[in-house]
Design an enzyme around this catalytic site. Structure first.
Site, short mmCIF file in Angstrom:
data_model
loop_
_atom_site.label_atom_id
_atom_site.label_comp_id
_atom_site.label_asym_id
_atom_site.label_seq_id
_atom_site.Cartn_x
_atom_site.Cartn_y
_atom_site.Cartn_z
N CYS A 22 100.14 -57.51 58.87
CA CYS A 22 99.90 -57.58 60.31
C CYS A 22 100.18 -56.22 60.95
O CYS A 22 100.60 -55.28 60.28
CB CYS A 22 100.76 -58.65 60.97
N CYS A 25 103.50 -54.45 60.44
CA CYS A 25 103.64 -53.71 59.18
C CYS A 25 103.13 -52.29 59.36
O CYS A 25 103.72 -51.33 58.86
CB CYS A 25 102.83 -54.39 58.07
N ASP A 442 71.33 -28.12 73.29
CA ASP A 442 70.85 -26.77 73.00
C ASP A 442 69.33 -26.86 72.97
O ASP A 442 68.78 -27.89 72.55
CB ASP A 442 71.38 -26.34 71.63
N ASP A 639 72.34 -27.51 66.84
CA ASP A 639 72.03 -27.47 65.40
C ASP A 639 72.35 -26.15 64.73
O ASP A 639 72.50 -26.10 63.52
CB ASP A 639 70.55 -27.79 65.17
N ASP A 643 75.96 -22.66 67.55
CA ASP A 643 76.36 -23.85 68.32
C ASP A 643 77.75 -24.35 67.93
O ASP A 643 78.31 -25.19 68.62
CB ASP A 643 75.36 -25.00 68.10
#
Length: 754
Positions: A22, A25, A442, A639, A643
């Site tokens: 649970c 724990c 971009d 990409d 960037d």
């Protein structure tokens, strides 16, 4: 294994943890690890049953010892551990639980029928009392209940009682206390009835046995569901090829995929899987890359194209040179990233963990108060009422459902995202993306194709389009300028015959002049044609300027023949993606190095709200900060290598997977197929997952808030309603099953189609 080696060499350490049941724990294991000298960060996930420890100076032995001292077992998870072993562990859990559940049900059924049958059907009760002496009946009940509690139910006592003695109670402690109290009281009534008042001599063996059986049923269903939770990773693992056909010593041999080395030439036949990542050296085919991109249509592959391990060759045959093998392949990288995301924690989980750390002790205290209140003020038999209601309080509380509410949704959500070609590299990106206010793109290579192509060819009256294109391409064929290459590519694509060049001259900054088959061809900027009549093209040039396009002109034999625009064209899906983002209630922005007029024209064409133009690569971080003004949460899609800083600066960095490794490593989310539709799918999954988590938390907390007071007897004074411990056990078991089952609904989320 040498456990005295340092646990970390700059990389996080992962431990498999056994014995957690649970959220309490989770908190205890984390606290134990954080107490180890040299450990600064530790995160424990209940759904994956793993602990991730940040780079530290602690030894592996110290970490394992700390976990064991907290009452759990820990084993180091090797970095090359197969990704499917966790689901297999749940399969084993489910098989063991099913066996124990069957045994518990077999023993509980006669006990339940004999005891409850008399309550439900009075003639049966009279017959039973006449057929079997009460004492013998109680002894029979004792034998059956004892077999259930200390056979299949022993797991609750083995874990729960030591945790109780360590003053660190958890869910097993509640079950052990509740079922144990009912069994112990009933045993005293059976074998030493003189110790309790005559009016309270009732047995609750059937309650103890049914509690254990129902909770075992819940655990079994939960184990089955948790096994399914990681199915996305299992599917990815199954995509890996087992063997490869490799050229060695002049012949093609079949070898296990583990033996393929970088530089090997691999032969792929129709219907076979690509073994590792590589580059096609000869042959042609179509490859199904849906497992990494989510796109169903096969992709054409010819010499020079890259192929990805695990993808399926649908037709044709080709040879490729292996460039990445083993744990370096894209598929292995994807599996690793998904597992890391699934092991992560959302900010909301930290709050849940803090609450549940105190939850079990609070429930035990409430059970004690319940017993005392009923014993003092309750109707006769007050001790019996006190015991039954205290047991009901202990049994109905469910920290397990709270602990599973967040991680199970993250596991299913990130797994489903991977199937759709969206990689959440960090689990917390799920929550942050849901909170995004503006998505910034971009321009080059993200909103556009990233390479110049012939976008417009406007031919003057009296000239033939194909003839003009062929002559201009011939004139430009001697140049390496990107505009020249785009014009030649367009003529080649149109299957035009490009004639030979007799004479050629270049005027840098202006253009080129060539003689082709006796005709004079000039291609260049407007200032190259000062002596020619441009009046017929004035309106055309103005229109192109308004669109942010800068044309070159072509003249043939001293007459203006055409205006040519070579541009980085917009991706086919960009406009639809922007429209969808607006429909989702988000603002959009574009960051571009173009001049303001060109950038504004592209933004108008796509319907983008805000434009940051003339931004140098080094200034992109400042542009992100400007967009964040007013407290807005910014998602940035890019990409290229330039960037990477902007992706890291943004609240959520989204890298287009066709981009550079630097961009992908800086991002929180990676679009594997390179299609911008992935932005929409990522947002949709983010929103669906966070909504799913809130549903789970509402159920887990709401269930406890509503039913614990009922179990304590809050409705008894007004309505005479009490909650049986057996019903409490059933409700507790179902609450965990509901949470895990609700998370499974995320597997049905579909990607966005345009």
């Amino acid at each position: 294994m040498n456990t005295h080696v340092h646990a970390s060499t700059g990389q996080p350490v992962v431990l498999d943890i056994e014995g957690m049941s649970c959220a309490s724990c989770v908190g205890r294991v984390e606290k134990a690890l954080l107490k180890v000298p040299g450990v600064e960060t530790a995160s424990v996930n209940l759904a994956t049953e793993r602990a991730t420890i940040g780079a530290s100076t602690a030894t592996m032995g110290e970490l394992i010892k700390a976990v064991e001292k907290a009452g759990y077992a820990a084993t180091p998870r090797p970095t090359d551990a197969p990704a499917h072993d966790h689901a297999h562990h749940h399969d084993e859990d489910a098989a063991e639980l099913r066996r124990d559940l069957f045994l518990a049900a077999l023993l509980t059924l006669p006990l339940f029928v004999l005891e409850m049958g008399g309550h439900l059907y009075e003639p049966f009760h009279h017959w039973l009392m006449g057929a079997v002496p009460m004492q013998w009946l109680y002894i029979g009940y004792f034998v059956l209940a004892t077999a259930v509690l200390f056979g299949p139910g022993m797991r609750f006592f083995k874990v729960g009682i030591p945790a109780l003695l360590r003053a660190a109670p958890e869910m097993n402690s509640l079950v052990a206390l509740g079922a144990g109290a009912a069994w112990l009281y009933s045993t005293v009534v059976t074998f030493a009835p003189q110790l309790v008042p005559s009016e309270t001599r009732y047995v609750y063996f059937e309650a103890a046995a049914v509690i254990v059986t129902l909770i075992l049923a819940g655990r079994w269903l939960e184990a089955l569901a948790k096994g399914r939770t990681g199915e996305a990773i299992q599917r990815l693992v199954r995509e890996q090829a087992r063997t490869a056909h490799v050229e060695r010593d002049g012949r093609t041999i079949e070898v296990p995929v583990e033996q393929v080395a970088v530089g090997d030439i691999v032969v792929v036949r129709p219907g076979e899987k690509v073994a590792v990542d590589g580059e096609v050296v000869d042959g042609a085919s179509h490859v199904d890359e849906s497992m990494i991109s989510g796109e169903p249509l096969p992709v054409s592959k010819t010499q020079g194209d890259t192929v990805v391990g695990g993808t399926l060759n649908t037709s044709g045959s080709f040879r490729f040179r292996a460039t990445k093998v083993g744990s370096d392949t894209m598929l292995a990288h994807i599996i690793r990233m998904v597992e890391e995301a699934q092991a992560g924690k959302l900010p909301i989980q930290a709050v849940v963990d803090r609450i549940t750390m105190w939850f079990v002790p609070a429930v035990m205290a409430l059970a004690a108060v319940t017993f005392g209140a009923w014993a003092i003020w309750g109707p006769e038999p007050s001790l019996t009422y006190g015991l039954v209601n205290a047991v009901a309080v202990l049994i109905i509380a469910c920290p397990c459902a709270m602990g599973l509410a967040t991680p199970t949704s993250i596991m299913v959500g990130t797994g489903r995202a991977a199937e759709l070609g969206v990689l959440f590299r960090k689990g917390e990106a799920l929550q942050r993306l849901r909170d995004a206010d503006i998505v910034a793109f971009d321009k080059t290579g993200t909103l556009t194709q990233g390479k110049p192509v012939l976008s417009d060819l406007i031919v003057a009256d009296g000239f033939d389009r194909d003839e003009v294109l062929a002559l201009v391409a011939a004139a430009e064929s001697r140049s390496e300028h990107p505009i020249a290459l785009a014009i030649v590519a367009a003529a080649t694509e149109a299957a035009l015959v490009i004639p030979g060049v007799d004479e050629f001259a270049s005027d840098p900054g202006h253009g080129v002049t060539a003689t082709i088959s006796g005709r004079k061809v000039q291609v260049g900027s407007a200032r190259m044609f000062n002596g020619l009549d441009l009046s017929s093209f004035t309106s055309t040039l103005e229109k192109l300027a308004d669109e942010g396009k800068t044309p070159v002109l072509a003249a043939i034999d001293g007459k203006i023949a055409a205006a040519i625009v070579v541009a980085d064209v917009v991706r086919p899906t960009s406009k639809a993606v922007i429209a969808h983002l607006h429909a989702m209630g988000l603002k959009t922005a574009m960051i571009s190095g173009d001049n303001k007029r060109t950038a504004a024209a592209i933004a108008r064409q796509l319907g983008i709200d805000e434009v940051q133009a003339e931004v140098l690569p080094a200034d992109k971080v400042a542009a992100i900060k400007a967009l964040r003004q007013g407290g807005r949460v910014v998602a940035y899609v890019g990409d290229g290598i330039n960037d990477a800083p902007a992706l890291a600066e943004a609240d959520i960095g989204i890298a287009v997977g066709t981009g550079t490794d630097a961009a992908i490593e800086s991002a929180d989310v990676v679009l594997l197929g390179g299609d911008l539709k992935g932005v929409l799918s990522a947002l949709k999954l983010s929103r669906a997952t966070i909504r799913n988590i809130w549903e789970n938390l509402f159920w887990a907390f709401g269930y406890n808030a509503l039913l614990i007071p009922v179990a304590a007897g809050a409705l008894y004074p007004a309505f005479g309603i009490l909650l049986s411990p057996m019903l409490g056990a059933g409700a507790m078991a179902l609450s965990s099953v509901f949470v895990v089952g609700n998370a499974q609904r995320l597997r049905a989320v579909q990607g966005v189609s345009l």
